[in-house]
Every structure is written in C-alpha cells, then in structure tokens.
Design an enzyme around this catalytic site. Structure first.
Site, short mmCIF file in Angstrom:
data_model
loop_
_atom_site.label_atom_id
_atom_site.label_comp_id
_atom_site.label_asym_id
_atom_site.label_seq_id
_atom_site.Cartn_x
_atom_site.Cartn_y
_atom_site.Cartn_z
N LEU A 241 0.83 -1.20 0.00
CA LEU A 241 0.00 0.00 0.00
C LEU A 241 0.86 1.25 0.00
CD1 LEU A 241 -1.50 0.63 3.58
CD2 LEU A 241 0.48 -0.81 3.12
N CYS A 242 0.23 2.33 -0.36
CA CYS A 242 0.82 3.67 -0.34
C CYS A 242 2.09 3.71 -1.20
CB CYS A 242 1.08 4.08 1.11
SG CYS A 242 1.21 5.87 1.35
#
Length: 288
Positions: A185-186
């Site tokens: 993620l991110c």
C-alpha cells in the site's frame, strides 16, 4: 492558541535531514486508527503457513533540492495489515535487504491504539532483528516453502533500495509464478519496480493498483511541510510507464484486488487492506 508550523523539523541525527512539520503531522497522523475488530469468522489453525514482510532498512530519502527526508516504514501501514494477517492465523516473518532493523516513522505511531501497540510489541523482536532477505530467499522460494504471501509496507522508506534489488525481483518472480498473495500500500508498491530490473517486459504490466498519488507528493506534501522538498522520481508515474493502471488520484482508504495483488492508497487504507488480506489468505488456505 499557538499556530502549528508548516516548516519541516530538523532531524538532529543527520546532516541536512528533516522530519515532517508539526502542522503536517496534525493533518496526517492520529493517536488511534480506524481498527474496529476482525471481520473473519474463523482463523487458520494449521500452524504451517506464513507471510513474509519485507521492510525498509534505510531512512533518508534525498530530495531534488539535496535535503533529506527522515522517513522509513509508516507504522500504521505496517502494523494494521500485520494485525489482521497475524490474527487470521498466519505467522509473519520479517526481512530487510541488509538484515538491519526495520526503520519506522515513529512520529506516525498511534500511541493510544491498544491493538496496534500489542501487535507492535509482539513483533518487535523481529522488527529489530530481521532476517537478511538474501539469506532466506532459497527457503522462501523453495519447494517446501511455508510462505503464502509477501507484504511490502508503505512509507517513503520503500523508495530506497527495494526498487533496484535483484533479490526482491527473485522474490516477486516466485510469488507471481506460484500465485502467492502480494500485499502492499501507499509507497510500498515501489518494491514491485524491482521486477523491471534488467527486464524488457514488466511482471505487473496490465495490473490495476492503488498507489499514493503523485499529486500529493508534488503538491500538498510540499505546501504543509510534510517533506523538505520534491522527490527525485514519482512512484505512480513510474508504475504507469511500465504498464500498471493506477486507479486512484486521491486518498480515501480504498483498496483493490487484481488477481493475487492487493493494494491500498494510503494510511487510510491500512485497516481495509488488512481485512482484505486476511480474507484472501483464509479463502485459499484456511482448510489446507
């Protein structure tokens, strides 16, 4: 009331290095997360299958202007997915490229979140003394491997070394060939760039992903003093150039599944990604 400064804060441990501004931390961090419990019905109880978390072991990302951002792995983006995976019954092993400790953005630690603090305490010994990825690669990718997933946490520290690592490349090739879960993620998807090293065709071309938006790194993160300058390269732009379809342009906590690749857009997605990862792992391995 004293107005919070938007000026990045000096990191006194390193020349020309900076933490996020006080104002940006008031916008981007919280003492508690959105964790409200586990969503699966029954955990895996086979005591065999594991997930490998590959963390950042470097902290300082140099900006275009020469200044350094004091970063690492975001604790919420690391620990919330780990919490769901662990409670779903899958032990987590921790590795870094060097074997040195996982670097955390401790300024983003949710100090008042009991669930996060408990999972942090449980895995602290592994975070402080991780495996060296190259030392365990043959076991991880071998025919008797107990590993059913690979997790790359977010935080700008993921931009360092992982994207150029041939060891990470070999890990990704194995995970894709054997249909293991890849969870990230991110800025964590920066690790996926390793699959492009010395290759003409990108392993993840055609995949849809959630990624932290370049527009925030270029705009809001500068305006509020989260970073001391602009990045030398942009993650979503690079992934897009390799054939990935980045689905989001903002951060809403969205997650996405494309085959065996699970992604989320930001710290806001950490809890949702943990729920998704636990569900996917249990669907495939709960009865194994």
């Amino acid at each position: 009331m004293t107005e919070l400064t938007k000026t990045p804060v000096r990191d006194r441990a390193e020349h020309n290095a900076y933490f996020p501004s006080d104002y940006s931390l008031s916008v981007y961090t919280s003492s508690k997360t959105d964790f409200t419990g586990f969503k699966f019905d029954k955990p895996y109880t086979g005591n065999k299958y594991k997930v490998l978390m590959v963390g950042a072991d470097e902290r300082y990302v140099q900006m275009k202007n020469g200044k350094y951002f004091s970063t690492g792995n975001h604790p919420v983006e690391t620990l919330l997915p780990m919490l769901h995976i662990d409670k779903a019954g899958f032990e987590i092993d921790v590795a870094t490229l060097s074997g040195n400790q996982v670097k955390f953005e401790m300024w983003a630690m949710p100090e008042e979140d009991q669930a996060v603090q408990e999972i942090y305490a449980k895995y602290l010994h592994k975070l402080e003394d991780p495996e060296k990825l190259s030392d365990i690669l043959d076991v991880v990718t071998g025919p008797e491997s107990p590993y059913v997933g690979v997790f790359f946490p977010g935080g700008h520290g993921a931009l360092l070394n992982l994207p150029e690592s041939k060891t990470v490349k070999a890990l990704l090739q194995w995970a894709m060939k054997t249909d293991k879960q890849i969870v990230t993620l991110c800025h964590g998807p920066a690790a996926l760039l390793a699959a492009a090293v010395d290759e003409t065709d990108f392993l993840f071309a055609g995949y849809e992903m959630m990624v932290f938006p370049d527009s925030l790194d270029e705009g809001a993160n500068q305006d509020i003093g989260y970073m001391p300058g602009k990045l030398k390269w942009l993650l979503a732009e690079k992934l897009t150039s390799l054939g990935v379809k980045v689905l989001n342009t903002d951060i809403t906590g969205a997650v996405h599944k494309d085959r065996n690749v699970l992604t989320g857009d930001s710290p806001l997605a950490a809890n949702n990604l943990g729920i998704l990862a636990a569900d996917e792992l249990l669907a495939k391995y709960a009865e194994a």
